[in-house]
Design a protein around this motif. Structure first.
Motif, PDB file in Angstrom:
ATOM      1  N   LEU A 126     -11.294  36.822  51.274  1.00 53.74           N
ATOM      2  CA  LEU A 126     -11.223  38.125  51.934  1.00 53.74           C
ATOM      3  C   LEU A 126     -11.863  38.094  53.309  1.00 53.74           C
ATOM      4  O   LEU A 126     -11.315  38.634  54.281  1.00 53.74           O
ATOM      5  CB  LEU A 126     -11.906  39.183  51.054  1.00 53.74           C
ATOM      6  CG  LEU A 126     -11.938  40.611  51.593  1.00 53.74           C
ATOM      7  CD1 LEU A 126     -10.535  41.137  51.842  1.00 53.74           C
ATOM      8  CD2 LEU A 126     -12.675  41.527  50.621  1.00 53.74           C
ATOM      9  N   TRP A 129      -9.614  36.092  55.600  1.00 56.06           N
ATOM     10  CA  TRP A 129      -8.376  36.862  55.774  1.00 56.06           C
ATOM     11  C   TRP A 129      -8.558  37.935  56.835  1.00 56.06           C
ATOM     12  O   TRP A 129      -7.672  38.172  57.666  1.00 56.06           O
ATOM     13  CB  TRP A 129      -8.005  37.465  54.437  1.00 56.06           C
ATOM     14  CG  TRP A 129      -6.600  37.901  54.233  1.00 56.06           C
ATOM     15  CD1 TRP A 129      -6.102  39.166  54.409  1.00 56.06           C
ATOM     16  CD2 TRP A 129      -5.488  37.106  53.782  1.00 56.06           C
ATOM     17  NE1 TRP A 129      -4.770  39.203  54.092  1.00 56.06           N
ATOM     18  CE2 TRP A 129      -4.372  37.955  53.703  1.00 56.06           C
ATOM     19  CE3 TRP A 129      -5.350  35.780  53.440  1.00 56.06           C
ATOM     20  CZ2 TRP A 129      -3.117  37.508  53.300  1.00 56.06           C
ATOM     21  CZ3 TRP A 129      -4.109  35.317  53.027  1.00 56.06           C
ATOM     22  CH2 TRP A 129      -3.019  36.181  52.968  1.00 56.06           C
ATOM     23  N   GLU A 130      -9.707  38.596  56.817  1.00 51.72           N
ATOM     24  CA  GLU A 130      -9.984  39.659  57.785  1.00 51.72           C
ATOM     25  C   GLU A 130     -10.111  39.098  59.200  1.00 51.72           C
ATOM     26  O   GLU A 130      -9.569  39.664  60.154  1.00 51.72           O
ATOM     27  CB  GLU A 130     -11.266  40.403  57.392  1.00 51.72           C
ATOM     28  CG  GLU A 130     -11.144  41.257  56.158  1.00 51.72           C
ATOM     29  CD  GLU A 130     -10.290  42.479  56.385  1.00 51.72           C
ATOM     30  OE1 GLU A 130      -9.856  42.727  57.525  1.00 51.72           O
ATOM     31  OE2 GLU A 130     -10.029  43.206  55.416  1.00 51.72           O
ATOM     32  N   GLY A 133      -6.713  38.113  60.482  1.00 53.38           N
ATOM     33  CA  GLY A 133      -5.909  39.267  60.879  1.00 53.38           C
ATOM     34  C   GLY A 133      -6.354  39.865  62.201  1.00 53.38           C
ATOM     35  O   GLY A 133      -5.530  40.210  63.046  1.00 53.38           O
ATOM     36  N   ALA A 134      -7.674  39.966  62.400  1.00 56.43           N
ATOM     37  CA  ALA A 134      -8.186  40.549  63.648  1.00 56.43           C
ATOM     38  C   ALA A 134      -7.856  39.668  64.848  1.00 56.43           C
ATOM     39  O   ALA A 134      -7.436  40.163  65.909  1.00 56.43           O
ATOM     40  CB  ALA A 134      -9.692  40.756  63.532  1.00 56.43           C
ATOM     41  N   ARG A 161      -2.176  45.164  57.759  1.00 50.31           N
ATOM     42  CA  ARG A 161      -3.355  45.816  57.186  1.00 50.31           C
ATOM     43  C   ARG A 161      -2.976  46.722  56.022  1.00 50.31           C
ATOM     44  O   ARG A 161      -3.733  46.869  55.063  1.00 50.31           O
ATOM     45  CB  ARG A 161      -4.083  46.641  58.250  1.00 50.31           C
ATOM     46  CG  ARG A 161      -4.731  45.846  59.336  1.00 50.31           C
ATOM     47  CD  ARG A 161      -5.814  44.941  58.819  1.00 50.31           C
ATOM     48  NE  ARG A 161      -6.906  45.689  58.238  1.00 50.31           N
ATOM     49  CZ  ARG A 161      -7.750  45.219  57.320  1.00 50.31           C
ATOM     50  NH1 ARG A 161      -7.585  44.001  56.870  1.00 50.31           N
ATOM     51  NH2 ARG A 161      -8.723  45.961  56.858  1.00 50.31           N
ATOM     52  N   ASP A 164      -2.769  44.553  53.241  1.00 49.75           N
ATOM     53  CA  ASP A 164      -4.072  43.975  52.927  1.00 49.75           C
ATOM     54  C   ASP A 164      -4.917  44.865  52.027  1.00 49.75           C
ATOM     55  O   ASP A 164      -5.937  44.409  51.481  1.00 49.75           O
ATOM     56  CB  ASP A 164      -4.855  43.680  54.213  1.00 49.75           C
ATOM     57  CG  ASP A 164      -4.311  42.464  54.955  1.00 49.75           C
ATOM     58  OD1 ASP A 164      -3.503  41.731  54.358  1.00 49.75           O
ATOM     59  OD2 ASP A 164      -4.683  42.269  56.124  1.00 49.75           O
ATOM     60  N   TYR A 168      -8.196  44.166  48.798  1.00 48.49           N
ATOM     61  CA  TYR A 168      -9.400  44.888  48.382  1.00 48.49           C
ATOM     62  C   TYR A 168      -9.291  45.345  46.930  1.00 48.49           C
ATOM     63  O   TYR A 168     -10.273  45.310  46.174  1.00 48.49           O
ATOM     64  CB  TYR A 168      -9.640  46.078  49.309  1.00 48.49           C
ATOM     65  CG  TYR A 168     -10.160  45.668  50.660  1.00 48.49           C
ATOM     66  CD1 TYR A 168     -11.521  45.513  50.881  1.00 48.49           C
ATOM     67  CD2 TYR A 168      -9.290  45.389  51.712  1.00 48.49           C
ATOM     68  CE1 TYR A 168     -12.008  45.114  52.114  1.00 48.49           C
ATOM     69  CE2 TYR A 168      -9.768  44.983  52.948  1.00 48.49           C
ATOM     70  CZ  TYR A 168     -11.134  44.852  53.148  1.00 48.49           C
ATOM     71  OH  TYR A 168     -11.611  44.448  54.365  1.00 48.49           O
TER      72      TYR A 168
END
Length: 619
Positions: A126, A129-130, A133-134, A161, A164, A168
């Motif tokens: 996670l 992954w974040e 993505g950013a 997102r 995504d 979570y």
């Protein structure tokens, strides 16, 4: 140590470049290339040594990375493609284009990608992954000052997102499931509904990142980024990461019983429909973007039917082929000033090195035997055939479309310009740094087909820790090969004929060219209802809630004033009553004080009599 350095080296270099800014623009390309070379060496060492590392964040959040067979293959693939891309970018990203910001963001992106492919538990995945993505949002919108570039990055970011959210949900379900749920390799051991929720969330996030239906349209907007960004994101990094994740959790997908067919059908339909979209494109980069959705669809199909070996082969072969094709498209865009297919007529003749290497990549993309993607698709289709004849048929049709859009591009770049204006050669020749990685990628796109040779295929499966890939029946082998060759020959002949006679492109359909109107459909089904609901909530808040609060507040204020006035009067009356009583009592108490002694005796006798009487009554 190799695994830690593999991640920390590009991350540290990225921090230096991003913090120093324009002061390191001149050195940024050399730093990025040096880091990429070292990382490729470290990736090879880590692939052989198979290291692992564990950390604990905030004293409670576990983090772990490890290299198994699948991660080793992905690491080396990502590192090799990254090296090719940054070498190309040295010539593509000019001196006045914030090189430190570009190469710094690319380095941070690839560091996150290395963590993504080696993540052991869901929290590590996670976090990576974040970051991935950013940084992809920053790379797609790199030229943010140009009209539409920032919006394109925002559309890509918001769409991925939205998917995504599943990551979570999966993290929450995995946490509730206990230690087994946190480990990506042990999700199949989790009992009950938590397993299905976690795997469904991971699958949703993966499908969004890989631009599978219905999320595919964001990949069209991702073409707003620089060509090296497109080459990296589409080949071995962000877009391929979704397919890789599905291969990683394939045992869990199979254990659910229901998720495998869902994933397989989404992959097969994406491969088919986005293949049709690619055939209809007039823009070379849009054709390649749609083909990415289609080709990743085969990886998703492999994960759904348990064909991990074929999916891994497709991952590696697609990385080599698609990075090659995007880099050539970027070189032509810089040198010729266009990406329009009609304007690119004869581009292969104008720039033969780029043209020959593009031809190799396009033939591999089209599934021409014995090149790499033909081998990978054959392995995947062989795995799909026992699962469902319908899936196999759709996959075979998607393979035919792959041959069609590849042949269309080939026919265009080799056909001599006729009535169309000659190519714009304002920018001169393609820089050597842009040409340098192309032959190596073309060789990789060609020789990776050896993974289909039976002894190597068995070794490949053992490396991945999976059963040997199913052997294709002779009729399937012959049919897929014949289909690819036939479609390529027919489409090249047909497209060449149309270009020489009427300057037309095959399958030039507006509905398909607009990516199946997916963005418009999402706008109608999702965006407009959400905006309408938001507007209604705003009006409700402004007109109803605000008015109600104002009314209640005014009423409370008036009531407080009334209560305050009456309370003040009551308190004043009570104080006056007590004071008057005290005054009267004091006056009465003074009266017996006459100064006459006999009256004091009389008062004492009366008092004593009263006390005696009270005493007698009490007894």
């Amino acid at each position: 140590m190799p695994l830690v350095l593999l991640v920390m080296l590009p991350a540290a270099a990225a921090v230096v470049l991003l913090l120093r800014g324009r002061r390191t623009d001149a050195a940024a390309p050399a730093i990025a290339v040096a880091v990429a070379v070292i990382d490729l060496g470290l990736a090879i060492v880590a692939a052989i040594a198979r290291p692992s590392a564990e950390v604990t964040a905030l004293n409670s959040i576990p983090g772990a990375v490890a290299v198994d067979g699948l991660a080793a293959i992905a690491m080396v693939t990502v590192a090799a493609v990254f090296l090719a891309v940054v070498v190309f970018a040295c010539g593509d990203i000019g001196r006045g284009e914030a090189r430190s910001r570009f190469f710094g963001t690319m380095l941070l992106f690839v560091a996150a990608m290395f963590v993504t492919v080696t993540a052991v538990n869901i929290f590590t995945l996670l976090a990576a992954w974040e970051i991935m993505g950013a940084t992809s949002y920053a790379l797609i919108g790199f030229w943010w000052s140009e009209p539409g570039k920032a919006r394109s990055g925002l559309i890509a970011f918001i769409t991925t997102r939205s998917a995504d959210v599943g990551m979570y949900v999966a993290a929450g379900a995995a946490l509730a499931a206990g230690a087994a749920g946190l480990n990506l390799a042990r999700l199949d051991e989790v009992a009950g509904g938590w397993r299905d929720i976690a795997l469904a969330g991971l699958a949703l996030a993966a499908l969004g990142k890989s631009a599978q239906l219905p999320f595919s349209f964001w990949l069209s907007h991702a073409m707003a980024g620089p060509s090296p960004v497109s080459a990296l994101l589409h080949s071995a990094a962000m877009v391929a990461a979704g397919g890789y994740l599905l291969l990683r959790i394939e045992p869990g997908i199979t254990a659910t019983g229901w998720l495998g067919p869902v994933v397989a059908w989404i992959g097969a339909l994406t491969a088919l429909l986005l293949g049709a979209v690619a055939v209809a494109q007039r823009d070379l980069k849009q054709l390649l973007a749609a083909s990415t959705c289609s080709q990743i669809g085969f990886i998703v199909l492999a994960a759904g039917v348990g064909g991990v070996a074929g999916g891994a082969t497709q991952f590696v072969a697609h990385a080599a082929v698609k990075s090659l094709l995007f880099l050539v498209a970027g070189a032509w865009l810089a040198a010729l000033g266009t990406k329009n297919l009609l304007r690119l007529r004869g581009a292969a003749r104008t720039h033969p090195v780029a043209g020959i290497t593009f031809t190799v990549g396009a033939l591999a993309l089209g599934g021409l035997p014995p090149l790499s993607i033909w081998v990978a698709k054959d392995q995947i289709l062989s795995a799909a055939l026992p699962a469902s004849t319908a899936l196999y048929t759709v996959g075979l049709a998607a393979a035919a479309l792959s041959a069609a859009y590849s042949a269309k591009a080939l026919a265009v770049i080799w056909t001599r310009p006729a009535s169309v204006a000659p190519l714009d050669v304002r920018a001169g020749r393609i820089p050597v740094s842009e040409l340098l990685p192309l032959p190596a990628l073309a060789i990789a796109a060609t020789v990776l087909g050896v993974l289909g040779v039976p002894p190597l295929a068995a070794a490949w499966s053992r490396t991945l820790g999976t059963p040997d890939a199913p052997t294709s029946p002779p009729w399937e082998f012959a049919m897929s090969a014949t289909l690819a060759v036939t479609v390529i020959v027919l489409v090249v002949w047909w497209q060449h004929r149309r270009l020489t006679r009427s300057d037309e492109l095959v399958a030039d359909t507006a509905w398909l060219r607009d990516w199946l109107k997916m963005e418009a459909g999402i706008d109608v089904i999702v965006v407009r209802p959400i905006r309408a609901l938001s507007a209604w909530c705003s009006r409700f808040d402004d007109r109803v809630l605000s008015q109600a609060v104002t009314t209640v507040g005014s009423a409370v204020l008036r009531l407080s004033r009334v209560v305050n006035a009456r309370l003040e009067w009551a308190i004043a009356a009570a104080v006056a009553f007590v004071a008057d009583g005290a005054r009267r009592l004091a006056t009465a108490a003074v009266r017996p004080q006459t100064g006459l002694l006999h009256q004091y005796y009389d008062q004492a006798i009366v008092g004593m009599a009263v006390l005696v009487a009270v005493f007698i009554l009490m007894r």
